[in-house]
Scaffold this active site. Structure first.
Site, short mmCIF file in Angstrom:
data_model
loop_
_atom_site.label_atom_id
_atom_site.label_comp_id
_atom_site.label_asym_id
_atom_site.label_seq_id
_atom_site.Cartn_x
_atom_site.Cartn_y
_atom_site.Cartn_z
N GLU A 1 1.17 6.14 11.60
CA GLU A 1 2.16 5.36 10.85
C GLU A 1 3.52 5.45 11.54
OE1 GLU A 1 1.58 3.34 7.87
OE2 GLU A 1 -0.27 3.56 9.01
N ARG A 2 4.47 4.68 11.01
CA ARG A 2 5.81 4.63 11.62
C ARG A 2 6.58 5.92 11.31
NH1 ARG A 2 4.08 0.54 8.91
NH2 ARG A 2 3.83 -1.51 9.87
N LYS B 1 0.83 -1.21 0.00
CA LYS B 1 0.00 0.00 0.00
C LYS B 1 0.86 1.25 0.00
CE LYS B 1 -2.22 -0.94 3.78
NZ LYS B 1 -1.55 -2.23 4.04
#
Length: 492
Positions: free
Chosen positions: A195-196, A169
């Site tokens: 997110e990271r 993705k």
């Protein structure tokens, strides 16, 4: 005299900040007592000189409110004073935010000086009224063959990239940013929800190296931040996007990674606030919360916000309420398949599960529509024949079915594409393919022009013309040379 003194006291009361006292702290949930008057819902409260920020989400009774902390609550204790800021959460808007990276509070996190030529605006805004929305439908080209041919995106529409963990993705989203910023005249806003931090840093570095940061804004609510901050970062990014659409009259490309994390943060907030969970533990207000965010993404008379959103699908289950609710808002759904990823067919998009509301003869034209339908029909027939091939072998099929299988396998390989963002991993130079070239290639494969060409010659190329020049096509790594089993796993 007494009347004048009463007026003075009233004026002082208006000027004095509305102060409250913390009565309970349970993780990110804080209860506060206010004696003069209760702050409204969505009001922002500050404790410890603004180090701890709390958003009011419920009024419990005449004197108590319950809020969710948008920052860590270490050091907060009962009896501490809290100041009502008198307004909701605000973020920065203006020309000065371009090429910068921000957090949910509008604070720059790219280690550079505070931006100039900016102003503050509330993140809570109503969607544009129907009377202001545009009714024109235009196709938004991405330069990725399989998307432009089978599931064209809408300018000013919403597209979702659905897939489980590790199917590509973020890679596909990054490739779209790369391809679109070159041909996209407006502003790009990247919103990272839960997110990271590694991904944020890499994207910032890549965009800077590509020289496209000048027309880009990044907003992050990272994985390690409290659920309240992750829940509001989408609203902050949308407020920035609305500024460029409504005030600057520019088109905006809004990229969201990942909309599931927004739903997940809402679920955490709902649980912390003590609400009764709904199906599979999701919050009872999920539909309302998602609609409140998605309906602000719209095409108006002043400009368009085109949105591409990555959607994590828990355990690859497309009946999960988060995936089902998100599907209903989108004009195009791009579904990523773990099976195709394991076969090395990148981008790992499932052409039979993916769809677009733009793929109608009135919008894309008769030729494009007829070709897309024929491609889908060919791939669907091949999917039905796979069981027979696995049990009895290709030789047992009728000559007509064998032709269908040959066309389908060549189409599958032609619809793969080397990405610019994965050049360093694959060693293959990225390709940008126009819609005309993609349609021509598919049409020629369906007419059996390449029935004597090895399948591997069509794998990981750009336009169909590259097959002729590619005499070294045989040496390219090909996913499943001539067999249907023993699929090898490739890492994108």
């Amino acid at each position: 005299m007494s009347a004048n003194s009463d007026l003075t006291v009233a004026a002082l009361a208006v000027d004095a900040p509305n102060m409250g006292v913390v009565t309970a702290v349970r993780g990110s949930v804080v209860d506060i007592r206010f004696d003069p008057h209760l702050p409204p819902i969505y009001s922002l409260l500050h404790a410890q000189d603004g180090k701890i920020v709390i958003e009011v989400l419920a009024q419990l009774d005449a004197h108590h409110v319950r809020g969710i902390a948008l920052t860590p609550t270490q050091g907060l204790a009962r009896g501490m004073e809290v100041v009502d800021t008198g307004g909701p959460l605000k973020t920065l808007v203006g020309k000065g935010i371009l090429s910068r990276m921000f957090d949910v509070f509008g604070k720059a996190i790219d280690r550079e000086a505070a931006p100039a030529d900016v102003r503050w605006r509330s993140v809570h805004r109503a969607p544009p009224p129907l009377g202001r929305r545009s009714t024109k439908s235009e196709v938004f080209e991405t330069g990725i063959k399989v998307i432009d041919v089978l599931m064209p995106l809408e300018r000013g529409g919403k597209a979702g990239l659905f897939g489980g963990a590790g199917v590509g993705k973020t890679v596909l989203l990054t490739e779209m940013i790369h391809n679109m910023i070159g041909q996209h005249e407006g502003v790009s806003i990247f919103c990272g929800i839960g997110e990271r931090c590694r991904e944020g840093e890499e994207l910032y570095r890549e965009m800077k190296a590509a020289g496209v940061l000048a027309n880009m804004v990044m907003v992050y609510g990272q994985m390690n931040e409290p659920p309240g901050a992750r829940f509001r970062v989408g609203h902050a990014a949308l407020t920035m996007a609305e500024y460029f659409r409504d005030d600057e009259h520019r088109d905006v490309l809004l990229l969201v990674d990942n909309i599931f994390r927004f739903i997940q943060a809402g679920m955490e907030v709902s649980g912390l606030m003590g609400q009764m969970p709904s199906r599979l533990g999701y919050q009872p207000t999920m539909g309302t919360e998602l609609s409140g965010l998605e309906e602000r993404i719209a095409n108006t008379d002043t400009g368009a916000i085109t949105s591409i959103q990555a959607v994590y699908v828990p355990a690859d289950d497309f009946t999960d309420p988060a995936a089902v609710h998100t599907f209903s808002h989108l004009s195009a759904s791009i579904v990523l398949s773990r099976k195709r990823a394991s076969e090395g067919l990148y981008p790992a998009i499932d052409p039979l599960q993916s769809n677009s509301k733009m793929a109608t003869p009135g919008i894309v034209g008769e030729r494009h529509y007829a070709l897309a339908q024929e491609i889908r029909r060919t791939l669907a027939q091949y999917a039905e024949l796979k069981d027979i091939i696995a049990m009895l072998g290709l030789e047992q099929l009728s000559p007509g079915d064998r032709k269908v299988v040959g066309r389908a396998r060549r189409l599958e390989r032609f619809l793969t594409q080397p990405f610019f963002t994965t050049e360093q991993f694959t060693g293959l130079k990225g390709k940008l393919v126009s819609l005309k070239d993609a349609l021509d290639g598919c049409e020629r494969i369906l007419r059996d022009e390449f029935k004597d060409t090895p399948e591997s010659a069509l794998y990981m190329i750009g336009a169909i013309g590259e097959t002729r020049a590619g005499s070294n096509a045989e040496s390219k790594p090909e996913p499943q040379a001539e067999t249907e089993h023993a699929a090898s796993t490739h890492d994108a």
